[in-house]
Enzyme design. Structure first.
Site, PDB file in Angstrom:
ATOM      1  N   GLU A  95       0.823  -1.203   0.000  1.00  0.00           N
ATOM      2  CA  GLU A  95       0.000   0.000   0.000  1.00  0.00           C
ATOM      3  C   GLU A  95       0.853   1.247   0.000  1.00  0.00           C
ATOM      4  O   GLU A  95       2.005   1.245   0.437  1.00  0.00           O
ATOM      5  CB  GLU A  95      -0.922  -0.027   1.208  1.00  0.00           C
ATOM      6  CG  GLU A  95      -0.218  -0.358   2.492  1.00  0.00           C
ATOM      7  CD  GLU A  95      -1.178  -0.718   3.624  1.00  0.00           C
ATOM      8  OE1 GLU A  95      -1.915  -1.712   3.481  1.00  0.00           O
ATOM      9  OE2 GLU A  95      -1.173  -0.006   4.622  1.00  0.00           O
ATOM     10  N   CYS A 108       3.615   8.344   0.927  1.00  0.00           N
ATOM     11  CA  CYS A 108       4.182   7.337   1.822  1.00  0.00           C
ATOM     12  C   CYS A 108       4.243   6.022   1.052  1.00  0.00           C
ATOM     13  O   CYS A 108       3.213   5.552   0.563  1.00  0.00           O
ATOM     14  CB  CYS A 108       3.280   7.211   3.057  1.00  0.00           C
ATOM     15  SG  CYS A 108       3.759   5.896   4.163  1.00  0.00           S
ATOM     16  N   CYS A 115       6.841  -7.470   6.362  1.00  0.00           N
ATOM     17  CA  CYS A 115       8.057  -7.045   7.051  1.00  0.00           C
ATOM     18  C   CYS A 115       8.469  -8.156   7.998  1.00  0.00           C
ATOM     19  O   CYS A 115       7.616  -8.790   8.627  1.00  0.00           O
ATOM     20  CB  CYS A 115       7.819  -5.755   7.843  1.00  0.00           C
ATOM     21  SG  CYS A 115       9.302  -5.163   8.704  1.00  0.00           S
ATOM     22  N   CYS A 119       7.500  -6.162  14.877  1.00  0.00           N
ATOM     23  CA  CYS A 119       7.080  -5.251  15.956  1.00  0.00           C
ATOM     24  C   CYS A 119       5.613  -5.559  16.299  1.00  0.00           C
ATOM     25  O   CYS A 119       4.756  -5.541  15.406  1.00  0.00           O
ATOM     26  CB  CYS A 119       7.243  -3.800  15.538  1.00  0.00           C
ATOM     27  SG  CYS A 119       8.914  -3.440  14.942  1.00  0.00           S
ATOM     28  N   CYS A 122       2.438  -3.387  15.170  1.00  0.00           N
ATOM     29  CA  CYS A 122       2.357  -2.985  13.759  1.00  0.00           C
ATOM     30  C   CYS A 122       1.679  -4.080  12.941  1.00  0.00           C
ATOM     31  O   CYS A 122       2.065  -5.254  13.023  1.00  0.00           O
ATOM     32  CB  CYS A 122       3.775  -2.724  13.252  1.00  0.00           C
ATOM     33  SG  CYS A 122       3.923  -2.614  11.477  1.00  0.00           S
ATOM     34  N   CYS A 363       0.439   1.686   9.203  1.00  0.00           N
ATOM     35  CA  CYS A 363       1.271   0.729   8.518  1.00  0.00           C
ATOM     36  C   CYS A 363       0.643  -0.661   8.346  1.00  0.00           C
ATOM     37  O   CYS A 363       0.427  -1.370   9.325  1.00  0.00           O
ATOM     38  CB  CYS A 363       2.524   0.648   9.379  1.00  0.00           C
ATOM     39  SG  CYS A 363       3.844  -0.288   8.735  1.00  0.00           S
TER      40      CYS A 363
HETATM   41  N1  SAH Z   1       9.870  -0.255   9.098  1.00  0.00           N
HETATM   42  C1  SAH Z   1      10.129   1.126   9.188  1.00  0.00           C
HETATM   43  C2  SAH Z   1       9.233   1.976   8.313  1.00  0.00           C
HETATM   44  C3  SAH Z   1       7.796   1.566   8.179  1.00  0.00           C
HETATM   45  S1  SAH Z   1       6.824   1.720   9.638  1.00  0.00           S
HETATM   46  C4  SAH Z   1      10.065   1.585  10.623  1.00  0.00           C
HETATM   47  O1  SAH Z   1       9.619   0.819  11.474  1.00  0.00           O
HETATM   48  O2  SAH Z   1      10.528   2.682  10.893  1.00  0.00           O
HETATM   49  C5  SAH Z   1       6.552   3.470   9.700  1.00  0.00           C
HETATM   50  C6  SAH Z   1       6.283   4.019  11.086  1.00  0.00           C
HETATM   51  O3  SAH Z   1       4.944   3.635  11.514  1.00  0.00           O
HETATM   52  C7  SAH Z   1       7.246   3.493  12.134  1.00  0.00           C
HETATM   53  O4  SAH Z   1       7.682   4.539  12.961  1.00  0.00           O
HETATM   54  C8  SAH Z   1       6.365   2.515  12.879  1.00  0.00           C
HETATM   55  O5  SAH Z   1       6.862   2.269  14.162  1.00  0.00           O
HETATM   56  C9  SAH Z   1       5.020   3.195  12.848  1.00  0.00           C
HETATM   57  N2  SAH Z   1       3.880   2.323  13.165  1.00  0.00           N
HETATM   58  C10 SAH Z   1       3.691   1.049  12.780  1.00  0.00           C
HETATM   59  N3  SAH Z   1       2.517   0.578  13.246  1.00  0.00           N
HETATM   60  C11 SAH Z   1       1.947   1.578  13.937  1.00  0.00           C
HETATM   61  C12 SAH Z   1       0.726   1.699  14.673  1.00  0.00           C
HETATM   62  N4  SAH Z   1      -0.119   0.688  14.774  1.00  0.00           N
HETATM   63  N5  SAH Z   1       0.461   2.890  15.268  1.00  0.00           N
HETATM   64  C13 SAH Z   1       1.335   3.918  15.164  1.00  0.00           C
HETATM   65  N6  SAH Z   1       2.497   3.867  14.490  1.00  0.00           N
HETATM   66  C14 SAH Z   1       2.818   2.698  13.888  1.00  0.00           C
HETATM   67 FE1  SF4 Z   2       8.409  -3.634  10.193  1.00  0.00          FE
HETATM   68 FE2  SF4 Z   2       6.218  -2.524  11.200  1.00  0.00          FE
HETATM   69 FE3  SF4 Z   2       8.387  -2.848  12.744  1.00  0.00          FE
HETATM   70 FE4  SF4 Z   2       8.403  -1.007  10.750  1.00  0.00          FE
HETATM   71  S1  SF4 Z   2       7.111  -1.001  12.578  1.00  0.00           S
HETATM   72  S2  SF4 Z   2      10.020  -2.508  11.265  1.00  0.00           S
HETATM   73  S3  SF4 Z   2       7.124  -2.075   9.230  1.00  0.00           S
HETATM   74  S4  SF4 Z   2       7.174  -4.503  11.838  1.00  0.00           S
END
Ligand code: SAH
Ligand code: SF4
Length: 389
Positions: A95, A108, A115, A119, A122, A363
């Site tokens: 997306e 974006c 991924c 995390c 996410c 994300c």
């Molecule tokens: N993998 C990279 C970039 C993609 S995620 C990273 O982790 O930096 C982009 C941003 O969205 C990151 O800062 C991530 O921690 C945040 N993010 C992911 N899931 C989220 C959620 N459910 N609520 C708020 N921020 C989130």
């Molecule tokens: Fe991957 Fe989501 Fe963690 Fe970013 S926040 S590194 S997209 S698992």
């Protein structure tokens, strides 16, 4: 999963000229194709009237294969936010989100399908890694955004604040081009290092080599892969680095960002300061505020102490809970105090605007919804769902 077809956006201009020559055409045809793609945002042979009709089909088939098929498109904020879900040639879903503001347009993009970093807050992290995107698959998301802007009429500008004094000053008209790109969609950009660097170059190279967006307007967001940050320094780029920290202490970060078990907070921040020193650019520290998990006042103070005096800025993100998640966003008062404590340490701090929340803006959430991989309700009620574009 399989390799995406070769596309001119995977190649440097000189390589495109070679490819065109190998196909039996004159080298300058590569420049013509590149202009169509990077300046007119088209890959349709019928648009290429400056190329002889006989060669258009062959050249576009070989160098401009369609990489993204629109699976779904959702809009909100009076059409100022547009989320696009793409199906790749092998069925993988990614997306991107186009956000129009009065003074800029930010795209974006995803760098991977899924991924592998896991995390737990996410949506993308829950599904695991499907595959890396090619350079051209990343660039194509921005070209699609440019095309959407070009085709959009004047009636879908972002919600604008009325002028304060009787309408004498008109609010600025948003740019009709993508001005900023953030690698904050699906995937960990630095885990797909080569293709992401290729995309940064293609996005910033001047037309016809690329799209001509300033490197300073590109942001690479990373979970904190220290060796890759150090490698990025060697590239001598001027892109902004965002580091997703989410906790100032290893105990919480080990849980929120599992890769922290490999590279600790101190090492990640050292790499960030090296990047800031090498580029002169302020590093953005991303911090998703999660109720009772990482939003305690002492964590705000510790964060402030760690960042104080460094070229850094904190970007707090109210958690967008993924369906079925046990976690939720911080209470408003707690968030305000967190902001105040960081600011009291002299560290610049902002709270990220929550554009696109009602269209599964966080994300990976849209893809998770469509594939049904997420736990809980398929789609939150009230989510507008538009037919295919
Ligand atoms: N993998 C990279 C970039 C993609 S995620 C990273 O982790 O930096 C982009 C941003 O969205 C990151 O800062 C991530 O921690 C945040 N993010 C992911 N899931 C989220 C959620 N459910 N609520 C708020 N921020 C989130
Ligand atoms: Fe991957 Fe989501 Fe963690 Fe970013 S926040 S590194 S997209 S698992």
């Amino acid at each position: 999963m399989s390799r995406p077809p070769r596309h001119l956006a995977d190649l440097e201009l000189a390589e495109r000229r070679e490819a065109v020559t190998e196909l039996g055409e004159r080298a300058f045809r590569a420049d013509q194709l590149s202009r169509h793609y990077f300046a007119r945002y088209t890959d349709s042979p019928e648009d290429m009237t400056d190329l002889p009709a006989g060669v258009r089909a062959a050249l576009t088939a070989q160098l401009l294969p369609r990489l993204l098929t629109s699976e779904q498109e959702l809009t909100c904020d009076n059409n100022a936010t547009r989320k696009m879900l793409w199906r790749l040639h092998d069925g993988a879903l990614v997306e991107s989100v186009l956000m129009k503001y009065t003074d800029r347009v930010t795209m974006c993009v995803s760098s991977q399908a899924g991924c592998g970093m896991g995390c737990p807050f996410c949506a993308t992290g829950q599904a695991g890694l499907t595959r890396n995107l090619s350079t051209a698959e990343i660039v194509a998301q921005v070209v699609a955004g440019e095309r959407a802007l070009l085709l959009s009429s004047g009636g879908d500008d972002p919600p604008q604040t009325p002028p304060a004094h009787g309408g004498a000053t008109r609010p600025p008209i948003p740019p009709r081009r993508v001005s900023n790109v953030v690698f904050m969609g699906m995937g960990e950009p630095l885990a797909n290092y080569k293709n992401v660097i290729g995309a940064v170059r293609r996005l910033s190279d001047p037309v016809p080599a690329g799209l001509g967006i300033s490197q300073r307007s590109l942001t690479v967001s990373t979970v904190g892969l220290v060796p890759a940050i150090q490698r990025l320094i060697e590239e001598k780029l001027t892109v902004r680095l965002a580091v997703s920290l989410h906790a100032p202490d290893d105990e919480a970060r080990d849980e929120l960002v599992p890769v922290n078990r490999r590279w600790k907070v101190a090492e990640v921040l050292d790499a960030a300061w090296e990047y800031a020193a090498a580029t002169g650019r302020r590093v953005s520290i991303e911090y998703a505020l999660i109720r009772d998990i990482n939003d305690q006042p002492w964590r705000a103070d510790l964060l402030g102490q760690l960042l104080r005096g460094h070229l850094a800025h904190v970007n707090l993100i109210p958690l967008n809970p993924t369906p079925g998640s046990k976690w939720t966003a911080s209470r408003p008062g707690v968030q305000e105090e967190f902001v105040r404590r960081i600011a009291d340490h002299g560290v610049p701090v902002t709270v990220r605007d929550t554009r696109g929340r009602e269209i599964d803006g966080a994300c990976g959430q849209l893809a998770a919804t469509v594939t049904g991989r997420s736990v809980g309700p398929a789609r939150r009620s009230g989510t507008p769902l538009l037919p295919l574009a």
